[in-house]
Write an enzyme that holds these catalytic residues in place. Structure first.
Site, PDB file in Angstrom:
ATOM      1  N   HIS A  19      -1.076  -8.764   4.382  1.00  0.00           N
ATOM      2  CA  HIS A  19      -2.200  -9.121   3.504  1.00  0.00           C
ATOM      3  C   HIS A  19      -1.652  -9.758   2.220  1.00  0.00           C
ATOM      4  O   HIS A  19      -0.432  -9.928   2.083  1.00  0.00           O
ATOM      5  CB  HIS A  19      -3.100  -7.906   3.221  1.00  0.00           C
ATOM      6  CG  HIS A  19      -2.401  -6.733   2.597  1.00  0.00           C
ATOM      7  ND1 HIS A  19      -1.828  -6.785   1.344  1.00  0.00           N
ATOM      8  CD2 HIS A  19      -2.184  -5.472   3.043  1.00  0.00           C
ATOM      9  CE1 HIS A  19      -1.310  -5.613   1.044  1.00  0.00           C
ATOM     10  NE2 HIS A  19      -1.489  -4.788   2.063  1.00  0.00           N
ATOM     11  N   HIS A  22       1.391  -8.225   0.387  1.00  0.00           N
ATOM     12  CA  HIS A  22       2.707  -8.570   0.928  1.00  0.00           C
ATOM     13  C   HIS A  22       3.072 -10.011   0.541  1.00  0.00           C
ATOM     14  O   HIS A  22       4.220 -10.314   0.231  1.00  0.00           O
ATOM     15  CB  HIS A  22       2.719  -8.518   2.463  1.00  0.00           C
ATOM     16  CG  HIS A  22       2.313  -7.208   3.065  1.00  0.00           C
ATOM     17  ND1 HIS A  22       1.150  -7.057   3.785  1.00  0.00           N
ATOM     18  CD2 HIS A  22       2.920  -5.994   3.065  1.00  0.00           C
ATOM     19  CE1 HIS A  22       1.058  -5.807   4.212  1.00  0.00           C
ATOM     20  NE2 HIS A  22       2.115  -5.141   3.789  1.00  0.00           N
ATOM     21  N   CYS A 128       4.871  14.370   4.186  1.00  0.00           N
ATOM     22  CA  CYS A 128       3.693  13.505   4.354  1.00  0.00           C
ATOM     23  C   CYS A 128       4.021  12.477   5.416  1.00  0.00           C
ATOM     24  O   CYS A 128       4.934  11.673   5.244  1.00  0.00           O
ATOM     25  CB  CYS A 128       3.313  12.810   3.046  1.00  0.00           C
ATOM     26  SG  CYS A 128       2.008  11.569   3.315  1.00  0.00           S
ATOM     27  N   CYS A 131       3.554   8.771   4.160  1.00  0.00           N
ATOM     28  CA  CYS A 131       4.680   8.226   3.378  1.00  0.00           C
ATOM     29  C   CYS A 131       5.967   8.259   4.183  1.00  0.00           C
ATOM     30  O   CYS A 131       6.945   7.615   3.813  1.00  0.00           O
ATOM     31  CB  CYS A 131       4.921   9.034   2.109  1.00  0.00           C
ATOM     32  SG  CYS A 131       3.559   9.053   0.959  1.00  0.00           S
ATOM     33  N   CYS A 146      -0.895  14.623  -1.124  1.00  0.00           N
ATOM     34  CA  CYS A 146      -0.048  13.457  -1.390  1.00  0.00           C
ATOM     35  C   CYS A 146      -0.840  12.481  -2.265  1.00  0.00           C
ATOM     36  O   CYS A 146      -1.960  12.122  -1.914  1.00  0.00           O
ATOM     37  CB  CYS A 146       0.349  12.781  -0.082  1.00  0.00           C
ATOM     38  SG  CYS A 146       0.882  11.070  -0.331  1.00  0.00           S
ATOM     39  N   HIS A 149      -1.828   9.278  -0.251  1.00  0.00           N
ATOM     40  CA  HIS A 149      -2.685   9.345   0.927  1.00  0.00           C
ATOM     41  C   HIS A 149      -3.828  10.346   0.805  1.00  0.00           C
ATOM     42  O   HIS A 149      -4.707  10.395   1.648  1.00  0.00           O
ATOM     43  CB  HIS A 149      -1.846   9.666   2.169  1.00  0.00           C
ATOM     44  CG  HIS A 149      -0.865   8.569   2.471  1.00  0.00           C
ATOM     45  ND1 HIS A 149       0.419   8.561   2.001  1.00  0.00           N
ATOM     46  CD2 HIS A 149      -1.023   7.420   3.169  1.00  0.00           C
ATOM     47  CE1 HIS A 149       1.030   7.457   2.410  1.00  0.00           C
ATOM     48  NE2 HIS A 149       0.186   6.748   3.114  1.00  0.00           N
ATOM     49  N   LYS A 298      -7.260  -1.286  -6.049  1.00  0.00           N
ATOM     50  CA  LYS A 298      -6.082  -1.322  -5.189  1.00  0.00           C
ATOM     51  C   LYS A 298      -6.474  -1.749  -3.772  1.00  0.00           C
ATOM     52  O   LYS A 298      -7.494  -1.321  -3.255  1.00  0.00           O
ATOM     53  CB  LYS A 298      -5.443   0.073  -5.175  1.00  0.00           C
ATOM     54  CG  LYS A 298      -4.076   0.096  -4.529  1.00  0.00           C
ATOM     55  CD  LYS A 298      -3.458   1.499  -4.579  1.00  0.00           C
ATOM     56  CE  LYS A 298      -2.256   1.538  -3.639  1.00  0.00           C
ATOM     57  NZ  LYS A 298      -1.587   2.826  -3.593  1.00  0.00           N
ATOM     58  N   LYS A 301      -6.944  -0.269   3.183  1.00  0.00           N
ATOM     59  CA  LYS A 301      -7.682  -0.402   4.427  1.00  0.00           C
ATOM     60  C   LYS A 301      -8.962   0.426   4.384  1.00  0.00           C
ATOM     61  O   LYS A 301     -10.025  -0.034   4.797  1.00  0.00           O
ATOM     62  CB  LYS A 301      -6.790   0.082   5.572  1.00  0.00           C
ATOM     63  CG  LYS A 301      -6.988  -0.660   6.860  1.00  0.00           C
ATOM     64  CD  LYS A 301      -5.749  -0.485   7.734  1.00  0.00           C
ATOM     65  CE  LYS A 301      -6.098   0.010   9.114  1.00  0.00           C
ATOM     66  NZ  LYS A 301      -4.889   0.304   9.899  1.00  0.00           N
TER      67      LYS A 301
HETATM   68 ZN    ZN Z   1       1.655  10.161   1.578  1.00  0.00          ZN
END
Ligand code: ZN
Length: 518
Positions: A19, A22, A128, A131, A146, A149, A298, A301
Site C-alpha cells: 500500500h 510501503h 504477540c 508482532c 499489545c 494489535h 493510521k 486494514k
Molecule cells: Zn502485536
C-alpha cells in the site's frame, strides 16, 4: 571520496499486498539512489520481501495455499508495483526464501555461535503473534494488550537460542557517540539511547513446532531461526556476502538503510550488535521515516483505509506515478509522519507540476516555435540568476541530507523565477518591436533553465523529467546526465525542440469524485 553508494529499504513482510505506506519508503530510497547515480556514483539499491514467520503461515493456510505459493504471489505483487507502477529502479530484489539467503543466515548463525554469542536457554514470556515478538510487560497497554494489535499476548514457554545482546551495550553507546550521524533524524537517536537502559539478551530461534515456516537452525532441526537474524541478514545476501566477494567488498558497509520508525530498535540495536559479533563494519546511516496517514488516520486494514498505489493511479487517471512520487516526497519533511488526502494531493500536484512547471515548458516551447522556427538559437546564456551556483549547491545539500521537500522547494523557486522572468521580459512585445537579439536571449535563458530544472527534478519525477528532456529536443536518455552537466552542458545551438502534449494534465476533482463512488 568513495565512488560507491549502497542504499536499502526494509524488506516488506509478505502477509499483505503493498500500500502507499510501503510505497513511501521505497520511493525515498529510489530518490536517493537516482540522486547518487546523478552524482556519478556506482549505486547498489536493494529491496525485497521478508517471507517467513507465523503470520505468513496462518494467512496462507486461511487462503488454502502453501506458504511458498502464497509468498511467491505477494512477492511478485511487490516487484511489479515497485518496478512497473512506481518506476523504482532497484538493483536487486532479495527474497528471504532464496537459497542464497538460507546460506547467509546459516553462515551468520554459525559465526555468532563460534563467537560464543548464541546460547540455549528456556524462556517464558508474553508473545504477540501479530508482532511475532515477545512483549515486555512495560510495553503493553494498561489493559495488558499489545499496543499495535490491541490483542492479549499469549504466555509462551520454550527452549530457544539467545543472542548475547546485553554484552554489546557499551560498544553500542560508544558507536553512537563516535558516529553522531548514524541515526537520522537526530530525535530518533535519543529514543534508541533511552532503550539501552533495559537491554536484555534476545531470543533468536523458535521451536519448529510453533513456527514451522522459517530457516532451520544449523545442527538443530527442532528449531528455526527467528525473524530478526533472518530478516536483517538480507542486507548481506543482497550484495553477495559469502558468494561474490568482489561485489560485497565494494558495497559493504551500507551507506543508508531506509527504515520505518517501527523497526528502529532492531536496526539501531540488534543489527549493529550482530555485525559487531560477526566482525563486520557497521552501516553509515539509518534513515528513519514516519508513517503516511490517510486523512490523519493510521493506515490499517481493520479501518478499511488502505490505499494501494494502483488505487491512486486509477482514481486520478494518472499516466505515470510521478505525481505520487512527488507528493510523497515533498508534502512533509522526511522523518515526520506524512498525510494523504485527495485534496492535498491534487492541490500540490496541480500547483507545482501541472501549473508552475508544465506551463513554463508549454508557453516557452510555443514561443520558440512561433518566434524562432522551433530551434535553439546560438546566443549563449547571460547571467540571469534563474538558477545560480548557490541554488545548485543548496539543492545538492538538501538531497544529500535527505531533505527532499526542501530540495523540491528550491527547485520550484527556480521554476517561479523562470515564469516571472518570461512574464517581465514580454517576449511577445520584443517580437512585435523587432528586438530579435533580446527576444532570442530571453527564450534561450528560459530553455536553459528548463534543461537544468529537468535534471534537478529527475530523482523525484524521472518520467516527467524525461518528457521535458525530449521536448527540449534531446534524443539520449536524461539518466545519462551527471550533476556537472547542469552547468557545463548547455543546450546546443540549432537543436530542434519537440513540442509534445502537456507533460501533466491538471488533476481533476471530478475524477476524484467518480473514484470515490467506485
Ligand atoms: Zn502485536
Amino acid at each position: 571520496m568513495s565512488n560507491k553508494y549502497y542504499v536499502t529499504t526494509a524488506i516488506y513482510y509478505t502477509n499483505a499486498p503493498p500500500h502507499i505506506g510501503h510505497a513511501y519508503e521505497i520511493i525515498a530510497a529510489d530518490v536517493i539512489a537516482r540522486f547518487h547515480r546523478l552524482l556519478g556514483e556506482d549505486v547498489f539499491f536493494l529491496t525485497g520481501t521478508d517471507e517467513h514467520g507465523i503470520k505468513v503461515e496462518k494467512t496462507a493456510a486461511k487462503q488454502g495455499k502453501s506458504p511458498q505459493a502464497f509468498v511467491d504471489e505477494i512477492s511478485e505483487r511487490f516487484q511489479t508495483t515497485w518496478r512497473d507502477v512506481l518506476n523504482v529502479d532497484y538493483s536487486r530484489f532479495v527474497r528471504t526464501t532464496e537459497p542464497d539467503h538460507y546460506q547467509v543466515v546459516q553462515a551468520m548463525w554459525n559465526m555468532l555461535m563460534e563467537k560464543g554469542d548464541i546460547y540455549k536457554s528456556s524462556y517464558t514470556g508474553l508473545y504477540c503473534s501479530g508482532c511475532e515478538t515477545f512483549c515486555l510487560p512495560k510495553d503493553l497497554t494498561p489493559e495488558g494488550l499489545c499496543p499495535n494489535h490491541l490483542t492479549a499476548p499469549e504466555p509462551v514457554e520454550e527452549e530457544n537460542y539467545f543472542f548475547r545482546l546485553s554484552a554489546y551495550k557499551t560498544k553500542l553507546i560508544d558507536y553512537y557517540e563516535a558516529h553522531p550521524d548514524f541515526i537520522q533524524p537526530l530525535f530518533r537517536r535519543n529514543e534508541v539511547i533511552n532503550q539501552l537502559d533495559t537491554l536484555e539478551d534476545i531470543s533468536v530461534s523458535r521451536a519448529k513446532r510453533s513456527v514451522g515456516w522459517g530457516i532451520p537452525v544449523p545442527q538443530d532441526p527442532d528449531q528455526v531461526v527467528y525473524v530478526w537474524i533472518d530478516a536483517l541478514s538480507n542486507y548481506l545476501t543482497g550484495i553477495g556476502w559469502g558468494k561474490d566477494s568482489a561485489v560485497f567488498e565494494k558495497f559493504w558497509p551500507c551507506d543508508v538503510h531506509v527504515i520505518g520508525k517501527d523497526i528502529l530498535r532492531f536496526h539501531a540495536i540488534y543489527w549493529p550488535a550482530m555485525l559487531m559479533a560477526a566482525g563486520l563494519p557497521l552501516p553509515e546511516t539509518l534513515l528513519v521515516h514516519g508513517f503516511i496517514n490517510v486523512a490523519e488516520t493510521k493506515i490499517s486494514k481493520s479501518l478499511g483505509n488502505v490505499i494501494s498505489p494502483q488505487d491512486l493511479m486509477a482514481r486520478f487517471e494518472l499516466e505515470n506515478a510521478d505525481p505520487i512520487r512527488y507528493y510523497m516526497m515533498t508534502s512533509t519533511g522526511f522523518g515526520q509522519d506524512g498525510n494523504y488526502t485527495d485534496d492535498e494531493f491534487k492541490n500540490k500536484v496541480n500547483a507545482d507540476l501541472a501549473n508552475n512547471l508544465g506551463n513554463l515548458l508549454n508557453r516557452t516551447l510555443n514561443m520558440v516555435i512561433k518566434y524562432c522556427d522551433g530551434e535553439v538559437l546560438a546566443v549563449g546564456a547571460e547571467k540571469n540568476n534563474l538558477l545560480s551556483g548557490e541554488d545548485l549547491a543548496q539543492i545538492q545539500t538538501h538531497y544529500e541530507g535527505f531533505r527532499f521537500n526542501e530540495a523540491a522547494q528550491v527547485i520550484m523557486e527556480g521554476v517561479d523565477r523562470a515564469n516571472k522572468y518570461v512574464h517581465a521580459s514580454e517576449p511577445w512585445t520584443l517580437h512585435k518591436e523587432g528586438k530579435t537579439t533580446e527576444l532570442e536571449r530571453v527564450l534561450y535563458n528560459t530553455l536553459e533553465a528548463l534543461r537544468q530544472l529537468s535534471i534537478l527534478l529527475m530523482p523525484l519525477v524521472p518520467t516527467l523529467s524525461q518528457q521535458i528532456w525530449e521536448q527540449l529536443g534531446y534524443t539520449q536518455r536524461i539518466t545519462q546526465m551527471r550533476w556537472a552537466d547542469i552547468l557545463d552542458s548547455p543546450l546546443p545551438a540549432g537543436q530542434k525542440i519537440q513540442l509534445g502534449s502537456p507533460i501533466l494534465p491538471r488533476l481533476d476533482s471530478e475524477i476524484v469524485g467518480a473514484g470515490k463512488k467506485r
